[in-house]
Write a protein that holds these residues in place. Structure first.
Motif, PDB file in Angstrom:
ATOM      1  N   ARG A  44       0.567  -1.169  -0.075  1.00 17.27           N
ATOM      2  CA  ARG A  44      -0.026   0.005  -0.037  1.00 17.27           C
ATOM      3  C   ARG A  44       0.930   1.451  -0.174  1.00 17.27           C
ATOM      4  O   ARG A  44       0.438   2.376  -0.658  1.00 17.27           O
ATOM      5  CB  ARG A  44      -0.896   0.086   1.156  1.00 17.27           C
ATOM      6  CG  ARG A  44      -2.227  -1.105   1.243  1.00 17.27           C
ATOM      7  CD  ARG A  44      -2.774  -1.287   2.514  1.00 17.27           C
ATOM      8  NE  ARG A  44      -3.834  -2.153   2.164  1.00 17.27           N
ATOM      9  CZ  ARG A  44      -4.319  -3.138   3.208  1.00 17.27           C
ATOM     10  NH1 ARG A  44      -3.887  -2.773   4.612  1.00 17.27           N
ATOM     11  NH2 ARG A  44      -5.300  -3.925   3.031  1.00 17.27           N
ATOM     12  N   SER A  45       2.079   1.111   0.773  1.00 12.28           N
ATOM     13  CA  SER A  45       2.806   2.443   0.725  1.00 12.28           C
ATOM     14  C   SER A  45       3.391   2.651  -0.471  1.00 12.28           C
ATOM     15  O   SER A  45       3.553   3.864  -1.186  1.00 12.28           O
ATOM     16  CB  SER A  45       3.855   2.193   1.895  1.00 12.28           C
ATOM     17  OG  SER A  45       4.938   3.167   1.660  1.00 12.28           O
ATOM     18  N   THR A  46       3.798   1.287  -1.281  1.00 15.70           N
ATOM     19  CA  THR A  46       4.770   1.584  -2.692  1.00 15.70           C
ATOM     20  C   THR A  46       3.752   2.198  -3.660  1.00 15.70           C
ATOM     21  O   THR A  46       4.231   3.135  -4.712  1.00 15.70           O
ATOM     22  CB  THR A  46       5.315   0.221  -2.930  1.00 15.70           C
ATOM     23  OG1 THR A  46       6.301  -0.071  -2.211  1.00 15.70           O
ATOM     24  CG2 THR A  46       6.004   0.198  -4.351  1.00 15.70           C
ATOM     25  N   THR A  47       2.364   1.809  -3.540  1.00 14.42           N
ATOM     26  CA  THR A  47       1.390   2.080  -4.783  1.00 14.42           C
ATOM     27  C   THR A  47       0.536   3.189  -4.242  1.00 14.42           C
ATOM     28  O   THR A  47      -0.359   3.393  -4.839  1.00 14.42           O
ATOM     29  CB  THR A  47       0.412   0.876  -4.959  1.00 14.42           C
ATOM     30  OG1 THR A  47      -0.263   0.404  -3.842  1.00 14.42           O
ATOM     31  CG2 THR A  47       1.486  -0.108  -5.547  1.00 14.42           C
ATOM     32  N   ALA A  48       0.823   3.874  -3.162  1.00 10.61           N
ATOM     33  CA  ALA A  48       0.065   5.026  -2.524  1.00 10.61           C
ATOM     34  C   ALA A  48       0.079   6.203  -3.699  1.00 10.61           C
ATOM     35  O   ALA A  48      -1.132   6.940  -3.980  1.00 10.61           O
ATOM     36  CB  ALA A  48       0.509   5.650  -1.336  1.00 10.61           C
ATOM     37  N   HIS A  49       0.842   6.314  -4.556  1.00 12.06           N
ATOM     38  CA  HIS A  49       0.729   7.270  -5.610  1.00 12.06           C
ATOM     39  C   HIS A  49       0.650   6.547  -7.030  1.00 12.06           C
ATOM     40  O   HIS A  49       1.507   5.847  -7.421  1.00 12.06           O
ATOM     41  CB  HIS A  49       2.156   8.159  -5.771  1.00 12.06           C
ATOM     42  CG  HIS A  49       2.043   9.081  -6.986  1.00 12.06           C
ATOM     43  ND1 HIS A  49       1.125  10.102  -7.153  1.00 12.06           N
ATOM     44  CD2 HIS A  49       2.889   9.022  -7.931  1.00 12.06           C
ATOM     45  CE1 HIS A  49       1.582  10.661  -8.360  1.00 12.06           C
ATOM     46  NE2 HIS A  49       2.541  10.164  -8.743  1.00 12.06           N
ATOM     47  N   ASN A  50      -0.417   6.750  -7.704  1.00 15.16           N
ATOM     48  CA  ASN A  50      -0.650   6.259  -8.899  1.00 15.16           C
ATOM     49  C   ASN A  50      -0.130   6.943 -10.021  1.00 15.16           C
ATOM     50  O   ASN A  50      -0.567   8.042 -10.230  1.00 15.16           O
ATOM     51  CB  ASN A  50      -2.206   5.860  -9.257  1.00 15.16           C
ATOM     52  CG  ASN A  50      -2.600   5.078 -10.290  1.00 15.16           C
ATOM     53  OD1 ASN A  50      -1.690   5.101 -11.348  1.00 15.16           O
ATOM     54  ND2 ASN A  50      -3.629   4.605 -10.400  1.00 15.16           N
ATOM     55  N   PRO A  51       1.117   6.616 -10.657  1.00  9.50           N
ATOM     56  CA  PRO A  51       1.502   7.411 -11.755  1.00  9.50           C
ATOM     57  C   PRO A  51       0.769   7.425 -13.096  1.00  9.50           C
ATOM     58  O   PRO A  51       1.415   7.799 -13.885  1.00  9.50           O
ATOM     59  CB  PRO A  51       2.909   6.672 -11.710  1.00  9.50           C
ATOM     60  CG  PRO A  51       2.679   5.196 -11.686  1.00  9.50           C
ATOM     61  CD  PRO A  51       1.741   5.132 -10.569  1.00  9.50           C
ATOM     62  N   GLY A  52      -0.465   6.753 -12.743  1.00  7.71           N
ATOM     63  CA  GLY A  52      -1.073   6.895 -14.513  1.00  7.71           C
ATOM     64  C   GLY A  52      -1.357   5.542 -15.069  1.00  7.71           C
ATOM     65  O   GLY A  52      -1.459   5.246 -16.120  1.00  7.71           O
ATOM     66  N   TRP A  53      -1.288   4.260 -14.164  1.00  2.74           N
ATOM     67  CA  TRP A  53      -1.468   2.985 -14.593  1.00  2.74           C
ATOM     68  C   TRP A  53      -2.749   2.898 -15.383  1.00  2.74           C
ATOM     69  O   TRP A  53      -3.642   3.481 -14.990  1.00  2.74           O
ATOM     70  CB  TRP A  53      -1.445   1.881 -13.267  1.00  2.74           C
ATOM     71  CG  TRP A  53      -0.101   1.918 -12.699  1.00  2.74           C
ATOM     72  CD1 TRP A  53       0.996   1.624 -13.389  1.00  2.74           C
ATOM     73  CD2 TRP A  53       0.014   1.847 -11.247  1.00  2.74           C
ATOM     74  NE1 TRP A  53       1.963   1.528 -12.613  1.00  2.74           N
ATOM     75  CE2 TRP A  53       1.482   1.871 -11.289  1.00  2.74           C
ATOM     76  CE3 TRP A  53      -0.655   2.225 -10.107  1.00  2.74           C
ATOM     77  CZ2 TRP A  53       2.078   1.701  -9.889  1.00  2.74           C
ATOM     78  CZ3 TRP A  53      -0.112   2.232  -8.917  1.00  2.74           C
ATOM     79  CH2 TRP A  53       1.310   1.765  -9.009  1.00  2.74           C
ATOM     80  N   THR A  54      -2.772   2.177 -16.281  1.00  5.03           N
ATOM     81  CA  THR A  54      -3.964   1.968 -17.177  1.00  5.03           C
ATOM     82  C   THR A  54      -4.587   0.424 -16.998  1.00  5.03           C
ATOM     83  O   THR A  54      -5.913   0.381 -17.470  1.00  5.03           O
ATOM     84  CB  THR A  54      -3.694   2.342 -18.589  1.00  5.03           C
ATOM     85  OG1 THR A  54      -2.588   1.238 -19.039  1.00  5.03           O
ATOM     86  CG2 THR A  54      -3.334   3.612 -18.905  1.00  5.03           C
ATOM     87  N   GLN A  55      -3.594  -0.289 -16.508  1.00  2.95           N
ATOM     88  CA  GLN A  55      -4.326  -1.789 -16.093  1.00  2.95           C
ATOM     89  C   GLN A  55      -3.339  -2.502 -15.009  1.00  2.95           C
ATOM     90  O   GLN A  55      -2.339  -2.044 -15.041  1.00  2.95           O
ATOM     91  CB  GLN A  55      -4.434  -2.529 -17.373  1.00  2.95           C
ATOM     92  CG  GLN A  55      -3.104  -2.903 -18.151  1.00  2.95           C
ATOM     93  CD  GLN A  55      -3.451  -3.972 -19.288  1.00  2.95           C
ATOM     94  OE1 GLN A  55      -3.976  -5.022 -18.915  1.00  2.95           O
ATOM     95  NE2 GLN A  55      -3.047  -3.567 -20.518  1.00  2.95           N
TER      96      GLN A  55
END
Length: 211
Positions: A44-55
């Motif tokens: 959850r910490s690593t993915t707290a910022h979504n850089p624009g994933w599309t899938q």
């Protein structure tokens, strides 16, 4: 029939290693352990910022898939569970503690690390088969990607093999698996440019970053 023109473009693929699983002091390959509380926090910490994933694409093993499902639901991103991205199986060694392996199978373990191609653990997936599976999955992924930004939730061995493949590291030994560090919940980013002839040109942008 004439070939459809190819539109050049770039796809970004983030390879995310799962977080710490329960009972992590053992050789986890196909053993399907759940994430520990720490593992959930790491991801959850690593993915707290979504850089624009599309899938999102994930291994089916629960230490990857459980978090991928949570993130997909929270971000409304499409999720594909793909068994090709599972970790290798170590056969009768799978799920066995490292201490036990060193105590009970010292010679076999040494032979495996020295020459894994001819010393597959009993019942395990041969290293050549694992490498072929991951290389094929990678090529299929970039062939079918549409210049998006993909999050691939998978395993340390898988990430190392992808890196060995795109960086053309010789894979007749354990070098890629002992000299590339992929901590729990770390992100590895690869950018793939596809040219007018459909050729793929990958490059490593970052390795081992965490939240």
């Amino acid at each position: 029939m004439s070939r459809q023109p190819i539109t050049p473009g770039t796809t970004v693929i983030d390879l995310l290693r799962h977080g710490q699983p329960e009972g992590d002091s053992c050789l986890l390959g196909s053993t399907d352990r759940a994430l520990s509380d720490t593992g959930w926090q790491q991801l959850r910490s690593t993915t707290a910022h979504n850089p624009g994933w599309t899938q999102i694409i994930s291994s089916p093993l629960q230490r990857c898939a459980a978090f991928a499902r949570e993130l997909s639901a929270q971000s409304s991103l499409p999720l594909t569970i793909d068994p090709e991205w599972r970790e290798t199986s170590f056969g009768e060694w799978d799920g066995v503690s490292y201490d036990t392996l060193h105590q009970e199978h010292p010679e076999q373990l040494s032979a495996f690390w020295s020459d894994p191609n001819t010393n597959t653990p009993t019942g395990g997936e041969p290293l050549s088969a694992f490498r072929g599976r991951i290389n094929q999955a990678w090529e299929a992924l970039i062939d079918n990607s549409a210049q998006g930004h993909i999050l691939l939730v998978t395993h340390s061995g898988v990430i190392r093999q992808v890196l060995a493949h795109i960086l053309e590291i010789p894979t007749d030994s354990m070098v890629p698996f002992t000299r590339i560090h992929t901590p729990y919940a770390s992100l590895c980013r690869i950018e793939v440019y596809t040219d007018e002839q459909g050729r793929h040109w990958p490059r490593l942008l970052s390795l081992g970053s965490t939240g």
